[in-house]
Design a protein around this motif. Structure first.
Motif, short mmCIF file in Angstrom:
data_model
loop_
_atom_site.label_atom_id
_atom_site.label_comp_id
_atom_site.label_asym_id
_atom_site.label_seq_id
_atom_site.Cartn_x
_atom_site.Cartn_y
_atom_site.Cartn_z
N ILE A 53 34.33 34.73 62.96
CA ILE A 53 32.82 34.87 63.43
C ILE A 53 31.86 34.29 64.74
O ILE A 53 32.19 32.73 64.80
N ALA A 54 31.16 34.69 65.26
CA ALA A 54 31.16 34.42 66.68
C ALA A 54 29.71 32.79 66.96
O ALA A 54 29.66 32.13 66.78
N ARG A 55 28.66 33.83 66.23
CA ARG A 55 27.85 33.09 65.59
C ARG A 55 27.18 33.88 64.08
O ARG A 55 26.85 35.01 64.02
N THR A 56 26.10 33.15 63.79
CA THR A 56 25.42 33.44 62.73
C THR A 56 24.10 33.04 62.55
O THR A 56 23.71 31.15 61.52
N PRO A 57 23.02 32.81 64.12
CA PRO A 57 21.96 31.72 64.31
C PRO A 57 20.99 31.38 62.63
O PRO A 57 20.97 32.77 61.98
N ILE A 58 19.96 31.16 62.48
CA ILE A 58 18.78 30.45 61.16
C ILE A 58 18.17 31.88 61.34
O ILE A 58 17.36 31.94 62.41
N PRO A 59 17.82 32.49 60.65
CA PRO A 59 17.05 33.39 61.11
C PRO A 59 15.75 33.00 61.10
O PRO A 59 15.02 32.02 61.02
N PRO A 60 14.62 33.42 62.38
CA PRO A 60 13.36 33.27 62.65
C PRO A 60 12.31 33.24 61.76
O PRO A 60 12.53 34.07 60.29
N LYS A 61 11.07 32.05 61.63
CA LYS A 61 10.34 31.87 60.69
C LYS A 61 9.28 32.23 60.75
O LYS A 61 9.22 32.53 62.11
N ASP A 62 8.30 33.32 60.25
CA ASP A 62 7.27 33.25 60.37
C ASP A 62 6.68 32.26 60.44
O ASP A 62 6.36 31.46 59.63
N SER A 63 4.88 32.58 60.88
CA SER A 63 4.27 31.31 61.51
C SER A 63 3.77 30.97 60.41
O SER A 63 3.05 32.58 59.81
N PRO A 64 3.26 30.01 59.52
CA PRO A 64 2.48 29.74 58.34
C PRO A 64 0.91 29.69 59.06
O PRO A 64 0.61 29.87 59.88
N VAL A 65 0.72 30.75 57.62
CA VAL A 65 -0.46 30.87 57.74
C VAL A 65 -1.65 29.28 57.98
O VAL A 65 -1.76 29.02 56.62
N GLU A 66 -2.89 29.45 58.91
CA GLU A 66 -3.60 28.14 58.52
C GLU A 66 -3.31 27.10 58.54
O GLU A 66 -2.79 26.26 58.06
N GLY A 67 -1.92 27.14 59.07
CA GLY A 67 -0.92 26.04 59.53
C GLY A 67 -0.34 25.36 58.14
O GLY A 67 -0.28 24.44 57.67
N ALA A 68 -0.10 25.90 56.64
CA ALA A 68 0.14 25.94 55.73
C ALA A 68 1.89 26.43 54.43
O ALA A 68 1.15 27.47 55.37
N LYS A 69 2.64 25.25 55.03
CA LYS A 69 3.71 25.66 54.95
C LYS A 69 4.04 26.44 53.33
O LYS A 69 3.99 24.74 52.77
N PRO A 70 4.24 27.40 53.31
CA PRO A 70 4.43 27.67 51.84
C PRO A 70 6.67 27.08 50.99
O PRO A 70 6.93 27.02 52.15
N HIS A 71 6.54 27.58 50.67
CA HIS A 71 7.36 27.13 50.01
C HIS A 71 8.40 27.32 49.72
O HIS A 71 8.35 28.10 49.22
N PRO A 72 9.49 27.78 49.90
CA PRO A 72 10.54 28.43 50.25
C PRO A 72 10.87 29.53 49.34
O PRO A 72 10.95 30.23 49.35
N ILE A 73 11.41 28.37 48.33
CA ILE A 73 11.34 29.83 47.19
C ILE A 73 10.17 29.71 46.83
O ILE A 73 10.14 30.74 46.17
N ARG A 74 9.01 29.93 46.36
CA ARG A 74 7.66 30.54 45.76
C ARG A 74 7.56 31.59 46.88
O ARG A 74 7.55 32.82 46.50
#
Length: 428
Positions: free
Chosen positions: A194-215
């Motif tokens: 398979i040619a490529r499977t890039p990491i999906p783009p992430k939305d910017s965290p709201v107000e600088g807070a990075k949410p826990h990925p599982i939550r």
């Protein structure tokens, strides 16, 4: 007239889809061989229904322990490489079992430990693998893509694999697992194309807070009623389905009087039904609503349990398994397509992992209950439990199915995705 290759993997789905399909089909042949060989191996080491059921339970338990973690990892790393690494680990684990078998040192506890380790690697392989299709094809082609992948599962995992596994086991207990290693290793090579499977783009965290990925994934699921309800339905129906399925090898060999090869052929009957369904799925998708199809499939599940509880005839059992394969294919294709259309690309791994935790959590609970029920009340008792439990669940969720099937896609607009034949990754 279109070629056979065009019918199996339409050109519009792209070259990368064909590599994904080839890898999936090859891996499924190996897993299908183990599908009959593994319970036969455990049954040759113990006559306890509880330990026989534990063989499958140990393979599914890792989903409860690592499923959500695997989904988070799949959404933050190269998914193709994750599949390759996890499948390579599976091959090494089975190789260790082959060594124990060849030297005559195997015990039921070694087999159970192997099943747990193999299941752990499978969690990461299946979670990452389930996210690849939405990255490779348009949303409108998800139904076709899932149908082709499901067809490979039926042919390799349930049609060709089980009788081959039973035949190889009769020749020598290590042979089916050696062939499984070869199939899984080849699957790694194929998916590497398979040619490529890039990491999906992430939305910017709201107000600088990075949410826990599982939550973050669980929060999205809690707010999306159709997908949440679908996960719950799958969880409960897998509890009732797995209760008798965990001791199916004993039910087939003792209650129905089949030998090892007969057990393999019984599991193959469901694949034949599924293959018939593959030829009808396109027509069904165009002419029958998803809500109607989902209700019919779940109703047939209830009837199947009742049929197995009542019959003592291998012929009737084959007929029931044939019908099971047909409706299970339709249900699996529809439920997967609905989920993939509703879930954003960047959350595919986490939501798929929650779904699989529901699937295998239900299997673990069901198989434990099935082994306990069979040991206490006999080999047909789990079928009666499955019949009653699935019938009550269906009555409860009957109306909710319409809301699930009618939910609007949020994966992207219908013109999104890859161009025909480019094999690339949709930019989302």
């Amino acid at each position: 007239m279109p070629s056979f290759g065009e019918l199996v993997a339409p050109r519009r789905l792209g070259t990368d889809f064909r590599w994904l399909l080839a890898s999936s089909w090859t891996s499924n042949i190996g897993d299908g061989i183990a599908l009959s060989a593994s319970p036969l191996l455990i049954a040759s080491l113990t006559s306890s229904p509880l330990l026989v059921a534990a063989g499958a339970m140990m393979q599914f338990l890792p989903w409860l322990l690592f499923g959500l973690l695997a989904g988070s990892i799949a959404d933050h790393h190269d998914r193709r490489r994750l599949v390759m690494l996890a499948n390579g680990s599976r091959a090494v684990i089975v190789l260790a079992l082959v060594v124990f078998l060849a030297t005559g040192q195997v015990t039921v506890w070694i087999v159970l430990a192997t099943a747990f380790l193999y299941g752990t690697a499978e969690v990461f392989a299946d979670t990452a693998g389930s996210t690849l299709l939405p990255m490779l094809v348009r949303p409108t082609d998800l139904g076709v893509g899932n149908a082709r992948l499901q067809a490979g599962f039926l042919v390799g995992n349930q049609l060709a694999g089980p009788p081959i596994g039973a035949f190889l086991f009769a020749a020598g207990s290590f042979w089916p697992f050696l062939v499984q290693i070869l199939c899984v290793s080849l699957a790694v090579i194929l998916i590497s194309r398979i040619a490529r499977t890039p990491i999906p783009p992430k939305d910017s965290p709201v107000e600088g807070a990075k949410p826990h990925p599982i939550r973050e994934g669980l929060r999205w699921l809690r707010g999306n009623a159709p997908v949440r309800t679908l996960v719950i339905i799958i969880l409960v129906f897998n509890v009732t389905w797995a209760a008798p399925w965990g001791i199916l090898v004993l039910y087939a060999t003792e209650h129905l009087g089949m030998g090892p090869v007969g057990f393999g052929v019984l599991t193959t009957a469901s694949a034949l039904g599924g293959l018939v369904a593959t030829t009808c799925f396109g027509w069904l998708e165009r002419h029958v609503s998803f809500a109607t199809l989902m209700r019919v499939c779940l109703t047939l599940e209830v009837v199947m349990h009742l049929g197995f509880a009542l019959t003592t005839s291998p012929v009737v059992a084959f007929a029931i398994m044939f019908g099971f394969g047909a409706y299970a294919f339709v249900w699996g294709t529809i439920s997967t397509t609905v989920r993939q259309r509703l879930v954003p690309l960047e959350l595919q791994g986490r939501i798929a992992s929650v779904n699989m935790v529901g699937v295998f959590g239900g299997l673990v609970i069901g198989q434990f209950l099935g082994g306990l029920i069979a040991q206490t009340w006999g080999l047909t008792a789990p079928w009666w439990f499955a019949f009653g439990g699935s019938a009550i669940t269906l009555l409860i969720v009957w109306r909710s199915i319409s809301h699930i099937a009618a939910a609007k896609p949020v994966l992207g607009d219908e013109s999104g995705g890859v161009e025909p034949g480019d094999g690339g990754v949709p930019g989302r």
